[in-house]
Design a protein around this motif. Sequence first.
Motif, PDB file in Angstrom:
ATOM      1  N   MET A   1      -6.626  -2.064 -50.832  1.00 40.62           N
ATOM      2  CA  MET A   1      -8.029  -1.798 -51.057  1.00 40.62           C
ATOM      3  C   MET A   1      -8.907  -2.705 -50.183  1.00 40.62           C
ATOM      4  SD  MET A   1      -9.926   0.155 -52.716  1.00 40.62           S
ATOM      5  CE  MET A   1     -11.442   0.380 -53.501  1.00 40.62           C
ATOM      6  N   LYS A   2      -8.481  -3.978 -50.063  1.00 36.21           N
ATOM      7  CA  LYS A   2      -9.245  -4.912 -49.226  1.00 36.21           C
ATOM      8  C   LYS A   2      -9.246  -4.454 -47.770  1.00 36.21           C
ATOM      9  CE  LYS A   2      -8.754  -9.221 -51.749  1.00 36.21           C
ATOM     10  NZ  LYS A   2      -8.273 -10.587 -51.700  1.00 36.21           N
ATOM     11  N   ARG A   3      -8.119  -3.950 -47.341  1.00 38.93           N
ATOM     12  CA  ARG A   3      -7.998  -3.495 -45.953  1.00 38.93           C
ATOM     13  C   ARG A   3      -8.970  -2.338 -45.673  1.00 38.93           C
ATOM     14  NH1 ARG A   3      -2.259  -2.521 -43.339  1.00 38.93           N
ATOM     15  NH2 ARG A   3      -2.647  -4.492 -42.323  1.00 38.93           N
ATOM     16  N   ILE A   4      -9.108  -1.413 -46.594  1.00 30.66           N
ATOM     17  CA  ILE A   4     -10.027  -0.279 -46.428  1.00 30.66           C
ATOM     18  C   ILE A   4     -11.471  -0.776 -46.394  1.00 30.66           C
ATOM     19  CG2 ILE A   4     -10.904   1.832 -47.513  1.00 30.66           C
ATOM     20  CD1 ILE A   4      -8.067   2.307 -48.567  1.00 30.66           C
ATOM     21  N   LEU A   5     -11.824  -1.696 -47.285  1.00 31.76           N
ATOM     22  CA  LEU A   5     -13.182  -2.240 -47.310  1.00 31.76           C
ATOM     23  C   LEU A   5     -13.494  -3.015 -46.022  1.00 31.76           C
ATOM     24  CD1 LEU A   5     -13.556  -3.403 -51.036  1.00 31.76           C
ATOM     25  CD2 LEU A   5     -14.676  -1.490 -49.891  1.00 31.76           C
ATOM     26  N   LEU A   6     -12.535  -3.798 -45.549  1.00 32.78           N
ATOM     27  CA  LEU A   6     -12.739  -4.540 -44.304  1.00 32.78           C
ATOM     28  C   LEU A   6     -12.878  -3.594 -43.110  1.00 32.78           C
ATOM     29  CD1 LEU A   6     -10.364  -7.613 -44.756  1.00 32.78           C
ATOM     30  CD2 LEU A   6     -12.858  -7.592 -44.717  1.00 32.78           C
ATOM     31  N   THR A   7     -12.110  -2.514 -43.090  1.00 33.02           N
ATOM     32  CA  THR A   7     -12.209  -1.528 -42.017  1.00 33.02           C
ATOM     33  C   THR A   7     -13.576  -0.844 -42.040  1.00 33.02           C
ATOM     34  OG1 THR A   7      -9.828  -1.126 -42.161  1.00 33.02           O
ATOM     35  CG2 THR A   7     -11.137   0.526 -41.009  1.00 33.02           C
ATOM     36  N   ILE A   8     -14.031  -0.459 -43.209  1.00 28.36           N
ATOM     37  CA  ILE A   8     -15.361   0.167 -43.341  1.00 28.36           C
ATOM     38  C   ILE A   8     -16.448  -0.808 -42.915  1.00 28.36           C
ATOM     39  CG2 ILE A   8     -17.039   1.097 -44.991  1.00 28.36           C
ATOM     40  CD1 ILE A   8     -14.652   2.308 -46.517  1.00 28.36           C
ATOM     41  N   LEU A   9     -16.333  -2.058 -43.319  1.00 22.56           N
ATOM     42  CA  LEU A   9     -17.308  -3.083 -42.938  1.00 22.56           C
ATOM     43  C   LEU A   9     -17.312  -3.297 -41.422  1.00 22.56           C
ATOM     44  CD1 LEU A   9     -19.374  -5.219 -43.797  1.00 22.56           C
ATOM     45  CD2 LEU A   9     -17.475  -6.814 -44.027  1.00 22.56           C
ATOM     46  N   ALA A  10     -16.133  -3.333 -40.802  1.00 23.11           N
ATOM     47  CA  ALA A  10     -16.030  -3.518 -39.354  1.00 23.11           C
ATOM     48  C   ALA A  10     -16.650  -2.336 -38.603  1.00 23.11           C
ATOM     49  CB  ALA A  10     -14.577  -3.713 -38.947  1.00 23.11           C
ATOM     50  N   ILE A  11     -16.383  -1.119 -39.075  1.00 27.81           N
ATOM     51  CA  ILE A  11     -16.965   0.075 -38.439  1.00 27.81           C
ATOM     52  C   ILE A  11     -18.482   0.064 -38.581  1.00 27.81           C
ATOM     53  CG2 ILE A  11     -17.121   2.592 -38.608  1.00 27.81           C
ATOM     54  CD1 ILE A  11     -14.113   2.580 -39.298  1.00 27.81           C
ATOM     55  N   THR A  12     -18.970  -0.304 -39.750  1.00 23.06           N
ATOM     56  CA  THR A  12     -20.418  -0.365 -39.981  1.00 23.06           C
ATOM     57  C   THR A  12     -21.070  -1.390 -39.058  1.00 23.06           C
ATOM     58  OG1 THR A  12     -20.054   0.233 -42.297  1.00 23.06           O
ATOM     59  CG2 THR A  12     -22.202  -0.697 -41.733  1.00 23.06           C
ATOM     60  N   LEU A  13     -20.463  -2.553 -38.905  1.00 21.95           N
ATOM     61  CA  LEU A  13     -21.004  -3.586 -38.014  1.00 21.95           C
ATOM     62  C   LEU A  13     -20.997  -3.125 -36.566  1.00 21.95           C
ATOM     63  CD1 LEU A  13     -19.521  -6.857 -39.562  1.00 21.95           C
ATOM     64  CD2 LEU A  13     -21.905  -6.115 -39.548  1.00 21.95           C
ATOM     65  N   CYS A  14     -19.948  -2.454 -36.144  1.00 20.80           N
ATOM     66  CA  CYS A  14     -19.885  -1.940 -34.764  1.00 20.80           C
ATOM     67  C   CYS A  14     -20.962  -0.899 -34.523  1.00 20.80           C
ATOM     68  CB  CYS A  14     -18.510  -1.346 -34.477  1.00 20.80           C
ATOM     69  SG  CYS A  14     -17.215  -2.580 -34.279  1.00 20.80           S
ATOM     70  N   LEU A  15     -21.145   0.008 -35.464  1.00 20.32           N
ATOM     71  CA  LEU A  15     -22.185   1.028 -35.321  1.00 20.32           C
ATOM     72  C   LEU A  15     -23.577   0.396 -35.278  1.00 20.32           C
ATOM     73  CD1 LEU A  15     -20.830   3.873 -37.642  1.00 20.32           C
ATOM     74  CD2 LEU A  15     -20.895   3.829 -35.138  1.00 20.32           C
ATOM     75  N   ALA A  16     -23.809  -0.615 -36.087  1.00 13.55           N
ATOM     76  CA  ALA A  16     -25.098  -1.300 -36.091  1.00 13.55           C
ATOM     77  C   ALA A  16     -25.324  -2.032 -34.778  1.00 13.55           C
ATOM     78  CB  ALA A  16     -25.180  -2.271 -37.263  1.00 13.55           C
ATOM     79  N   ALA A  17     -24.280  -2.628 -34.230  1.00 14.06           N
ATOM     80  CA  ALA A  17     -24.412  -3.374 -32.973  1.00 14.06           C
ATOM     81  C   ALA A  17     -24.680  -2.453 -31.793  1.00 14.06           C
ATOM     82  CB  ALA A  17     -23.148  -4.199 -32.726  1.00 14.06           C
ATOM     83  N   PHE A  18     -24.068  -1.271 -31.792  1.00 17.07           N
ATOM     84  CA  PHE A  18     -24.213  -0.346 -30.667  1.00 17.07           C
ATOM     85  C   PHE A  18     -25.385   0.615 -30.819  1.00 17.07           C
ATOM     86  CE2 PHE A  18     -19.552  -1.235 -30.308  1.00 17.07           C
ATOM     87  CZ  PHE A  18     -19.658  -1.989 -29.156  1.00 17.07           C
ATOM     88  N   SER A  19     -26.097   0.580 -31.930  1.00 18.30           N
ATOM     89  CA  SER A  19     -27.200   1.532 -32.131  1.00 18.30           C
ATOM     90  C   SER A  19     -28.368   1.276 -31.179  1.00 18.30           C
ATOM     91  CB  SER A  19     -27.688   1.479 -33.575  1.00 18.30           C
ATOM     92  OG  SER A  19     -28.272   0.214 -33.837  1.00 18.30           O
ATOM     93  N   GLY A  20     -28.530   0.064 -30.669  1.00 20.79           N
ATOM     94  CA  GLY A  20     -29.611  -0.240 -29.732  1.00 20.79           C
ATOM     95  C   GLY A  20     -29.245   0.023 -28.288  1.00 20.79           C
ATOM     96  N   CYS A  21     -28.056   0.495 -28.014  1.00 22.93           N
ATOM     97  CA  CYS A  21     -27.602   0.687 -26.636  1.00 22.93           C
ATOM     98  C   CYS A  21     -28.104   1.966 -25.994  1.00 22.93           C
ATOM     99  CB  CYS A  21     -26.077   0.654 -26.573  1.00 22.93           C
ATOM    100  SG  CYS A  21     -25.417  -0.980 -26.936  1.00 22.93           S
ATOM    101  N   ASP A  22     -28.770   2.837 -26.750  1.00 22.73           N
ATOM    102  CA  ASP A  22     -29.221   4.080 -26.147  1.00 22.73           C
ATOM    103  C   ASP A  22     -30.588   3.933 -25.467  1.00 22.73           C
ATOM    104  OD1 ASP A  22     -30.787   3.811 -28.365  1.00 22.73           O
ATOM    105  OD2 ASP A  22     -30.630   5.903 -28.993  1.00 22.73           O
TER     106      ASP A  22
END
Length: 120
Positions: A1-22
């Motif tokens: 369960m921790k692994r799934i939450l960490l994966t979701i958190l990592a994906i969310t952080l990546c999407l937030a970081a790359f949202s200003g690149c357009d």
Amino acid sequence: MKRILLTILAITLCLAAFSGCDQKPQGLLNDEIYYETFIVLEVSESNILVARIGAGGVAIETDQCIVPNWFYPSTDIKVGDKVTIYHSGHVLETYPIQFAEIQKMEYKDSDGCITTVIPD
């Protein structure tokens, strides 16, 4: 369960970081280009002093801009002529003001012939 939450958190952080690149850098052809027609006040070999046009087609003496004279020596620009300047909309804080980036300038002579100049 921790692994799934960490994966979701990592994906969310990546999407937030790359949202200003357009955001596109300035100076591309897709940028907005503004244009204004000005009245020529002074002409030299290197510069043209122009003023915005006010009510009744009269130059607003306090609203002046200085631009490079890309027309020289092929086109004879005179005081009182009108020049259309296509620019990025950004100006330098000088007096008279200067445009940060000029894409082109146009001059229409008395015969209706339009001369367009672009930077080298």
